[in-house]
Write a protein that holds these residues in place. Sequence first.
Motif, PDB file in Angstrom:
ATOM      1  N   PRO A 221       0.807  -1.224   0.000  1.00 59.41           N
ATOM      2  CA  PRO A 221       0.000   0.000   0.000  1.00 59.41           C
ATOM      3  C   PRO A 221       0.840   1.273   0.000  1.00 59.41           C
ATOM      4  O   PRO A 221       0.370   2.322  -0.446  1.00 59.41           O
ATOM      5  N   THR A 222       2.087   1.205   0.489  1.00 54.45           N
ATOM      6  CA  THR A 222       2.961   2.381   0.507  1.00 54.45           C
ATOM      7  C   THR A 222       3.731   2.550  -0.798  1.00 54.45           C
ATOM      8  O   THR A 222       4.521   3.487  -0.939  1.00 54.45           O
ATOM      9  N   GLY A 223       3.534   1.652  -1.763  1.00 59.77           N
ATOM     10  CA  GLY A 223       4.179   1.777  -3.062  1.00 59.77           C
ATOM     11  C   GLY A 223       5.475   1.023  -3.217  1.00 59.77           C
ATOM     12  O   GLY A 223       6.116   1.104  -4.270  1.00 59.77           O
ATOM     13  N   ASP A 224       5.899   0.273  -2.203  1.00 55.11           N
ATOM     14  CA  ASP A 224       7.118  -0.525  -2.327  1.00 55.11           C
ATOM     15  C   ASP A 224       6.863  -1.739  -3.220  1.00 55.11           C
ATOM     16  O   ASP A 224       5.791  -2.363  -3.162  1.00 55.11           O
ATOM     17  N   THR A 225       7.847  -2.082  -4.022  1.00 51.73           N
ATOM     18  CA  THR A 225       7.758  -3.248  -4.890  1.00 51.73           C
ATOM     19  C   THR A 225       8.383  -4.456  -4.195  1.00 51.73           C
ATOM     20  O   THR A 225       9.519  -4.391  -3.725  1.00 51.73           O
ATOM     21  N   ILE A 226       7.640  -5.532  -4.105  1.00 50.48           N
ATOM     22  CA  ILE A 226       8.148  -6.779  -3.531  1.00 50.48           C
ATOM     23  C   ILE A 226       8.467  -7.714  -4.689  1.00 50.48           C
ATOM     24  O   ILE A 226       7.599  -8.014  -5.519  1.00 50.48           O
ATOM     25  N   VAL A 227       9.711  -8.176  -4.738  1.00 56.05           N
ATOM     26  CA  VAL A 227      10.186  -8.974  -5.862  1.00 56.05           C
ATOM     27  C   VAL A 227      10.639 -10.341  -5.366  1.00 56.05           C
ATOM     28  O   VAL A 227      11.438 -10.439  -4.428  1.00 56.05           O
ATOM     29  N   GLY A 228      10.154 -11.399  -5.993  1.00 49.30           N
ATOM     30  CA  GLY A 228      10.629 -12.750  -5.739  1.00 49.30           C
ATOM     31  C   GLY A 228      11.355 -13.260  -6.967  1.00 49.30           C
ATOM     32  O   GLY A 228      10.936 -12.978  -8.104  1.00 49.30           O
ATOM     33  N   ASP A 229      12.453 -14.004  -6.784  1.00 47.39           N
ATOM     34  CA  ASP A 229      13.219 -14.446  -7.953  1.00 47.39           C
ATOM     35  C   ASP A 229      13.479 -15.945  -7.937  1.00 47.39           C
ATOM     36  O   ASP A 229      13.081 -16.655  -7.010  1.00 47.39           O
ATOM     37  N   ASN A 230      14.172 -16.406  -8.992  1.00 49.20           N
ATOM     38  CA  ASN A 230      14.413 -17.834  -9.149  1.00 49.20           C
ATOM     39  C   ASN A 230      15.502 -18.374  -8.226  1.00 49.20           C
ATOM     40  O   ASN A 230      15.728 -19.579  -8.174  1.00 49.20           O
ATOM     41  N   ARG A 231      16.167 -17.506  -7.492  1.00 50.69           N
ATOM     42  CA  ARG A 231      17.168 -17.932  -6.504  1.00 50.69           C
ATOM     43  C   ARG A 231      16.593 -18.017  -5.086  1.00 50.69           C
ATOM     44  O   ARG A 231      17.317 -18.293  -4.140  1.00 50.69           O
ATOM     45  N   GLY A 232      15.303 -17.750  -4.935  1.00 46.77           N
ATOM     46  CA  GLY A 232      14.671 -17.833  -3.624  1.00 46.77           C
ATOM     47  C   GLY A 232      14.696 -16.541  -2.833  1.00 46.77           C
ATOM     48  O   GLY A 232      14.313 -16.525  -1.655  1.00 46.77           O
ATOM     49  N   ASN A 233      15.144 -15.451  -3.457  1.00 48.77           N
ATOM     50  CA  ASN A 233      15.189 -14.161  -2.757  1.00 48.77           C
ATOM     51  C   ASN A 233      13.850 -13.450  -2.821  1.00 48.77           C
ATOM     52  O   ASN A 233      13.147 -13.494  -3.841  1.00 48.77           O
ATOM     53  N   ILE A 234      13.530 -12.764  -1.730  1.00 47.57           N
ATOM     54  CA  ILE A 234      12.418 -11.810  -1.698  1.00 47.57           C
ATOM     55  C   ILE A 234      13.007 -10.488  -1.238  1.00 47.57           C
ATOM     56  O   ILE A 234      13.610 -10.411  -0.164  1.00 47.57           O
ATOM     57  N   VAL A 235      12.852  -9.440  -2.058  1.00 43.87           N
ATOM     58  CA  VAL A 235      13.413  -8.135  -1.718  1.00 43.87           C
ATOM     59  C   VAL A 235      12.326  -7.083  -1.817  1.00 43.87           C
ATOM     60  O   VAL A 235      11.370  -7.210  -2.587  1.00 43.87           O
ATOM     61  N   SER A 236      12.499  -6.011  -1.022  1.00 45.44           N
ATOM     62  CA  SER A 236      11.603  -4.868  -1.055  1.00 45.44           C
ATOM     63  C   SER A 236      12.355  -3.678  -1.638  1.00 45.44           C
ATOM     64  O   SER A 236      13.424  -3.315  -1.145  1.00 45.44           O
ATOM     65  N   ILE A 237      11.801  -3.086  -2.699  1.00 47.45           N
ATOM     66  CA  ILE A 237      12.417  -1.947  -3.366  1.00 47.45           C
ATOM     67  C   ILE A 237      11.464  -0.760  -3.272  1.00 47.45           C
ATOM     68  O   ILE A 237      10.281  -0.887  -3.599  1.00 47.45           O
ATOM     69  N   ASN A 238      11.988   0.394  -2.841  1.00 49.02           N
ATOM     70  CA  ASN A 238      11.105   1.556  -2.678  1.00 49.02           C
ATOM     71  C   ASN A 238      11.073   2.468  -3.892  1.00 49.02           C
ATOM     72  O   ASN A 238      10.366   3.469  -3.901  1.00 49.02           O
ATOM     73  N   GLY A 239      11.851   2.166  -4.936  1.00 44.50           N
ATOM     74  CA  GLY A 239      11.779   2.922  -6.170  1.00 44.50           C
ATOM     75  C   GLY A 239      12.670   4.142  -6.234  1.00 44.50           C
ATOM     76  O   GLY A 239      12.887   4.704  -7.313  1.00 44.50           O
ATOM     77  N   THR A 240      13.214   4.595  -5.117  1.00 46.59           N
ATOM     78  CA  THR A 240      14.074   5.782  -5.116  1.00 46.59           C
ATOM     79  C   THR A 240      15.555   5.430  -5.105  1.00 46.59           C
ATOM     80  O   THR A 240      16.399   6.289  -5.297  1.00 46.59           O
ATOM     81  N   THR A 241      15.865   4.163  -4.871  1.00 48.98           N
ATOM     82  CA  THR A 241      17.258   3.730  -4.838  1.00 48.98           C
ATOM     83  C   THR A 241      17.352   2.288  -5.299  1.00 48.98           C
ATOM     84  O   THR A 241      16.364   1.536  -5.239  1.00 48.98           O
ATOM     85  N   THR A 242      18.501   1.891  -5.797  1.00 43.99           N
ATOM     86  CA  THR A 242      18.694   0.516  -6.249  1.00 43.99           C
ATOM     87  C   THR A 242      18.933  -0.441  -5.085  1.00 43.99           C
ATOM     88  O   THR A 242      18.839  -1.656  -5.252  1.00 43.99           O
ATOM     89  N   LYS A 243      19.242   0.096  -3.910  1.00 47.93           N
ATOM     90  CA  LYS A 243      19.486  -0.742  -2.747  1.00 47.93           C
ATOM     91  C   LYS A 243      18.157  -1.167  -2.118  1.00 47.93           C
ATOM     92  O   LYS A 243      17.314  -0.324  -1.794  1.00 47.93           O
ATOM     93  N   PRO A 244      17.929  -2.467  -1.922  1.00 46.26           N
ATOM     94  CA  PRO A 244      16.672  -2.935  -1.334  1.00 46.26           C
ATOM     95  C   PRO A 244      16.500  -2.444   0.101  1.00 46.26           C
ATOM     96  O   PRO A 244      17.485  -2.270   0.842  1.00 46.26           O
ATOM     97  N   ARG A 245      15.272  -2.223   0.502  1.00 50.47           N
ATOM     98  CA  ARG A 245      14.977  -1.878   1.897  1.00 50.47           C
ATOM     99  C   ARG A 245      15.273  -3.069   2.797  1.00 50.47           C
ATOM    100  O   ARG A 245      15.780  -2.915   3.892  1.00 50.47           O
ATOM    101  N   TRP A 246      14.896  -4.249   2.347  1.00 52.83           N
ATOM    102  CA  TRP A 246      15.216  -5.467   3.061  1.00 52.83           C
ATOM    103  C   TRP A 246      15.270  -6.638   2.088  1.00 52.83           C
ATOM    104  O   TRP A 246      14.771  -6.547   0.958  1.00 52.83           O
ATOM    105  N   LYS A 247      15.853  -7.739   2.547  1.00 54.06           N
ATOM    106  CA  LYS A 247      16.000  -8.918   1.713  1.00 54.06           C
ATOM    107  C   LYS A 247      15.805 -10.163   2.565  1.00 54.06           C
ATOM    108  O   LYS A 247      16.292 -10.237   3.690  1.00 54.06           O
TER     109      LYS A 247
END
Length: 399
Positions: A221-247
Amino acid sequence: MLRMRFSKIFLLFIFAGCISPSVFGQTKISVAGLSRCWIYPTGKDLARNLASDGTRVFLGLSGAKVEALSLDGKKVWSSELGGDITSNILTLESGILLVTSTIADGDKPGSSMIRSLSKETGITNWILKLPNAKKHFLKNYDDAVAVVSISGVIQSIDAKSGSVKWKREIANGFDAEPAYTLDKILVAATGKQIFGIFSGTGEIDSIQKVPFSVTALAITPTGDTIVGDNRGNIVSINGTTTKPRWKFKSGGAISALSVIGEYVLASSNDNFVYYIQSRNGNVEWKKRLSGRVSYIANILDLYALSSGVDENGAVLTDLSNARVAGQIVLGEEENLVSTPVVSNGNIFILTNEAAYSYGLNLCAPNHMSGPLALSIRRIFLPVVHGPLKSQRSLNLERG
């Protein structure tokens, strides 16, 4: 207080009189949390997917056959379109939309067409040719429908006329199911890029590079993108930086993501379902299934209904404590073929043999509508689920 108590008692008598004995005869309690309300066998037609608009249930079967059922499980109409259904079924006020594709040899997809069908009769309203693709995703935005073809094309189509509003070729292909906000479409391209597209104009709003192939997307709801990948990672991206908020790292490719309030419900090919806090990535709980998770659905923001590969049934898990709240038991050769759907207080599932309707603790009075049905649900749902669950259920029914 006396008037309210009398009113509820009066409505209880009405409720008892309105439900036919046959409905009670069909109801079977699997566990003290789920009631089976009806079953509709699909016969030799292979089931693909299902949808519901709160008044009817629509089944997508093999041969691009579509059947409409009433909420008490009776067939209303059937329409055979030819080819195969290669999209979700989207229910709108103007009709139901779906994509059919012809069967092609090898890996090449056949020709695809989006169709609008009348919800009352199944008669075609309009047809529009689409880019050839094995899979398409449909999402409504007011009077328009966003069509994401997995071959790399996105377009917006007028829901009533079928005319194209805009069309954009983004990439050679997309890797995962899109995610949506009120005004944006989020797609993961095969080049390990995530594009944000404005739904009204088709303009690109953002491009984010990711290190691995994306398998699942979600938006908080706050606009963060949650991404899951083929390596089993889940990351949160806020769109203003390339560094994930958490992983967060799981033990297998992420198969599905769903945002539920302040949490993320995730399934992984390591056979686990994870419930994660969206603000920091902390795991609230995790639950292991006997095999890989094939389908998982959010039930009223209160439960997760999950089914594993080769499992003959599904488990209802309480999101607040990860405890089993109910179970669906199917036949020995029967399993889910589509993500369960929640509509009008009912849970609909589709298997390789039949469509089912389930209720939480009791079967909703499906043949009733209007203020009377709403008043009855106001009485029953607080008793079954508590005040918070009742309100969420009513909000869902109101759409």
